[in-house]
Design a protein around this motif. Structure first.
Motif, PDB file in Angstrom:
ATOM      1  N   GLY A   1       7.696  -2.321 -14.410  1.00  0.00           N
ATOM      2  CA  GLY A   1       7.630  -0.869 -14.310  1.00  0.00           C
ATOM      3  C   GLY A   1       7.390  -0.375 -12.897  1.00  0.00           C
ATOM      4  N   LEU A   2       7.643   0.923 -12.745  1.00  0.00           N
ATOM      5  CA  LEU A   2       7.555   1.579 -11.439  1.00  0.00           C
ATOM      6  C   LEU A   2       6.214   1.401 -10.749  1.00  0.00           C
ATOM      7  CD1 LEU A   2       9.066   5.109 -12.229  1.00  0.00           C
ATOM      8  CD2 LEU A   2      10.167   3.240 -11.002  1.00  0.00           C
ATOM      9  N   PHE A   3       5.156   1.506 -11.510  1.00  0.00           N
ATOM     10  CA  PHE A   3       3.827   1.571 -10.902  1.00  0.00           C
ATOM     11  C   PHE A   3       3.207   0.209 -10.611  1.00  0.00           C
ATOM     12  CE2 PHE A   3       4.403   5.510 -13.348  1.00  0.00           C
ATOM     13  CZ  PHE A   3       4.480   6.384 -12.269  1.00  0.00           C
ATOM     14  N   THR A   4       3.939  -0.854 -10.880  1.00  0.00           N
ATOM     15  CA  THR A   4       3.410  -2.189 -10.600  1.00  0.00           C
ATOM     16  C   THR A   4       4.087  -2.869  -9.418  1.00  0.00           C
ATOM     17  OG1 THR A   4       4.957  -3.261 -12.105  1.00  0.00           O
ATOM     18  CG2 THR A   4       2.842  -2.556 -13.027  1.00  0.00           C
ATOM     19  N   VAL A   5       5.139  -2.262  -8.876  1.00  0.00           N
ATOM     20  CA  VAL A   5       5.902  -2.954  -7.834  1.00  0.00           C
ATOM     21  C   VAL A   5       5.088  -3.228  -6.578  1.00  0.00           C
ATOM     22  CG1 VAL A   5       8.194  -2.291  -8.657  1.00  0.00           C
ATOM     23  CG2 VAL A   5       6.989  -0.827  -7.015  1.00  0.00           C
ATOM     24  N   GLY A   6       4.149  -2.370  -6.241  1.00  0.00           N
ATOM     25  CA  GLY A   6       3.301  -2.641  -5.083  1.00  0.00           C
ATOM     26  C   GLY A   6       2.512  -3.927  -5.270  1.00  0.00           C
ATOM     27  N   ASP A   7       1.956  -4.083  -6.461  1.00  0.00           N
ATOM     28  CA  ASP A   7       1.203  -5.303  -6.754  1.00  0.00           C
ATOM     29  C   ASP A   7       2.130  -6.518  -6.804  1.00  0.00           C
ATOM     30  OD1 ASP A   7      -1.191  -3.892  -6.896  1.00  0.00           O
ATOM     31  OD2 ASP A   7      -0.964  -3.530  -9.040  1.00  0.00           O
ATOM     32  N   GLN A   8       3.330  -6.341  -7.328  1.00  0.00           N
ATOM     33  CA  GLN A   8       4.264  -7.459  -7.400  1.00  0.00           C
ATOM     34  C   GLN A   8       4.677  -7.924  -6.005  1.00  0.00           C
ATOM     35  OE1 GLN A   8       6.928  -5.472 -10.311  1.00  0.00           O
ATOM     36  NE2 GLN A   8       6.761  -7.384 -11.482  1.00  0.00           N
ATOM     37  N   VAL A   9       4.918  -6.987  -5.096  1.00  0.00           N
ATOM     38  CA  VAL A   9       5.245  -7.354  -3.721  1.00  0.00           C
ATOM     39  C   VAL A   9       4.066  -8.090  -3.091  1.00  0.00           C
ATOM     40  CG1 VAL A   9       5.645  -6.405  -1.401  1.00  0.00           C
ATOM     41  CG2 VAL A   9       6.985  -5.571  -3.339  1.00  0.00           C
TER      42      VAL A   9
ATOM     43  N   GLU B   1       0.830  -1.211   0.000  1.00  0.00           N
ATOM     44  CA  GLU B   1       0.000   0.000   0.000  1.00  0.00           C
ATOM     45  C   GLU B   1       0.861   1.256   0.000  1.00  0.00           C
ATOM     46  OE1 GLU B   1      -3.247   0.516  -0.516  1.00  0.00           O
ATOM     47  OE2 GLU B   1      -3.281  -1.623  -0.933  1.00  0.00           O
ATOM     48  N   ARG B   2       1.945   1.233   0.741  1.00  0.00           N
ATOM     49  CA  ARG B   2       2.847   2.398   0.741  1.00  0.00           C
ATOM     50  C   ARG B   2       3.460   2.606  -0.642  1.00  0.00           C
ATOM     51  NH1 ARG B   2       6.895   2.941   5.563  1.00  0.00           N
ATOM     52  NH2 ARG B   2       6.882   5.071   4.767  1.00  0.00           N
ATOM     53  N   LEU B   3       3.793   1.526  -1.311  1.00  0.00           N
ATOM     54  CA  LEU B   3       4.342   1.640  -2.668  1.00  0.00           C
ATOM     55  C   LEU B   3       3.302   2.175  -3.640  1.00  0.00           C
ATOM     56  CD1 LEU B   3       6.299  -1.710  -2.725  1.00  0.00           C
ATOM     57  CD2 LEU B   3       7.330   0.568  -2.960  1.00  0.00           C
ATOM     58  N   ARG B   4       2.090   1.694  -3.524  1.00  0.00           N
ATOM     59  CA  ARG B   4       1.021   2.145  -4.419  1.00  0.00           C
ATOM     60  C   ARG B   4       0.732   3.632  -4.230  1.00  0.00           C
ATOM     61  NH1 ARG B   4      -1.898  -3.026  -2.461  1.00  0.00           N
ATOM     62  NH2 ARG B   4      -1.317  -4.540  -4.060  1.00  0.00           N
ATOM     63  N   ALA B   5       0.923   4.131  -3.020  1.00  0.00           N
ATOM     64  CA  ALA B   5       0.641   5.533  -2.721  1.00  0.00           C
ATOM     65  C   ALA B   5       1.862   6.435  -2.908  1.00  0.00           C
ATOM     66  CB  ALA B   5       0.144   5.656  -1.285  1.00  0.00           C
ATOM     67  N   ALA B   6       3.012   5.841  -3.147  1.00  0.00           N
ATOM     68  CA  ALA B   6       4.255   6.623  -3.249  1.00  0.00           C
ATOM     69  C   ALA B   6       4.273   7.462  -4.523  1.00  0.00           C
ATOM     70  CB  ALA B   6       5.465   5.695  -3.231  1.00  0.00           C
TER      71      ALA B   6
END
Length: 118
Positions: free
Chosen positions: A64-72, A16-21
């Motif tokens: 890509g940058l904006f998918t790392v939250g989902d990947q984690v 969630e922190r990554l998605r909001a970063a």
């Protein structure tokens, strides 16, 4: 059955922190740190699911940058499921109990979150 809620909580919090970063934070290294974590969590899940190494290792792609939250999130939840399904002493070579692997995974996520979000 092993209670993996500590891993689930740590993974979801970081995801969630990554998605909001903001993009700038992701570009400064948070995304790279998160991708490295996702790959490590996926590798650990694969080792639990296929301890004999029968299948070739699969690597989490850089999407890509904006998918790392989902990947984690995906990699962490996959590892949690593999840990729940593992029998006691079922780690690679029987070296570690699933509960010990769970503790290591939680610590891994927490350390990655600190490095990524500083």
């Amino acid at each position: 059955m092993l209670d993996t809620s500590p891993l689930n909580a740590a993974v979801e919090r970081f995801a969630e922190r990554l998605r909001a970063a903001p993009q700038s934070r992701l570009q400064r290294g948070a995304a790279a740190e998160a991708l490295e974590l996702a790959r490590e969590l996926a590798r650990r899940a694969q080792r639990l699911e296929e301890p004999e190494g029968a299948a070739p290792a699969r690597v989490m792609p850089d999407a890509g940058l904006f998918t790392v939250g989902d990947q984690v999130a995906v990699a962490g939840l996959d590892l949690a499921e593999a840990l729940r399904a593992a029998a006691p002493g079922a780690g690679p070579d029987g070296a570690k109990a699933p509960s010990e692997m769970l503790d290591e995974a939680v610590a891994l996520v927490e350390r990655a979150e600190v490095r990524a979000m500083r």
